[in-house]
Scaffold this active site. Structure first.
Site, PDB file in Angstrom:
ATOM      1  N   HIS A 162      68.227  -1.733  29.025  1.00 33.89           N
ATOM      2  CA  HIS A 162      68.826  -0.483  29.505  1.00 33.89           C
ATOM      3  C   HIS A 162      68.337   0.725  28.712  1.00 33.89           C
ATOM      4  CE1 HIS A 162      71.677  -3.897  30.080  1.00 33.89           C
ATOM      5  NE2 HIS A 162      71.596  -3.486  31.333  1.00 33.89           N
TER       6      HIS A 162
HETATM    7  S1  FES Z   1      70.251  -1.399  26.170  1.00 35.07           S
HETATM    8 FE1  FES Z   1      71.550  -2.753  27.210  1.00 35.07          FE
HETATM    9  S2  FES Z   1      71.266  -4.622  26.175  1.00 35.07           S
HETATM   10 FE2  FES Z   1      69.992  -3.226  25.097  1.00 35.07          FE
END
Ligand code: FES
Length: 196
Positions: free
Chosen positions: A154
């Site tokens: 993410h």
């Molecule tokens: S940014 Fe979501 S698990 Fe690393």
């Protein structure tokens, strides 16, 4: 470097050591191999400390070992990496490691016991993915900083001390595990000096 004597009695469990990577940013770079062996299954299930030999670790390299089923990184930071960390402090969520997740050994500018050697659990504090070490390629994520860790799940970003940048999903800095240097080139992961 510590001059602490080697206490062979403490070497209860042999480590792992593992592959050494020079960073994703150094795409295609040779991936030197140091050694690979594992503690017994019984030791692993007991969460035993693991011993890491860093004698062959070179500046800019990262070793991955396993401790309590988690990936733990040992990184040899270059002087340039240490300098870069001062540049982006204003962009970090918890630059001084004030959050209560931190061990005392993480509460200093380098989040480590020796400036050049960084030890961290390689698990993103958002939802547990494994961030990539972007050596020389982190500038695409954070201008002015060439090296760091990027979580592909993410988009969380961490600097070379595992400090999380602002405006990403991960809420906390990467965890620094308990560890102790027993001599200049040997670390025990899972044991913290002065902590029972
Ligand atoms: S940014 Fe979501 S698990 Fe690393």
């Amino acid at each position: 470097m510590s001059n602490a004597p080697v206490d062979n009695g403490r070497r209860r469990f042999l480590t792992i050591a593992t592959s050494v990577v020079g960073g994703v940013g150094a795409a295609g770079a040779a991936v030197p191999f140091i050694a690979s062996w594992s503690p017994s299954e019984r030791a692993k299930s007991a969460g035993a400390p693991v011993e890491v030999d860093i004698s062959k670790l070179e500046p800019g390299q990262l070793i991955r070992v396993e401790w309590r089923g988690k990936p733990v990184w040992v990184v040899f930071r270059t002087p340039k990496m240490l300098e870069q960390m001062k540049v982006h402090e204003g962009q970090l969520r918890d630059p001084a490691s004030d959050e209560p997740q931190q061990l005392d050994s993480a509460k200093n500018p380098y989040r480590s016991k020796r400036p050049e050697i960084f030890v961290a659990v390689g698990i993103c504090t958002h939802l547990g993915c494994s961030p990539s070490f972007l050596q020389g390629g982190f500038g695409e994520k954070v201008e002015g900083t060439e090296d760091g860790f990027f979580c592909p799940c993410h988009g969380s970003k961490f600097d070379m001390a595992g400090r999380v940048f602002q405006s990403v999903p991960a809420p906390l800095n990467l965890e620094v595990p308990p560890y102790t240097f027993i001599d200049d080139t040997t670390i025990i992961i899972g044991e913290e000096e002065g902590v029972a």
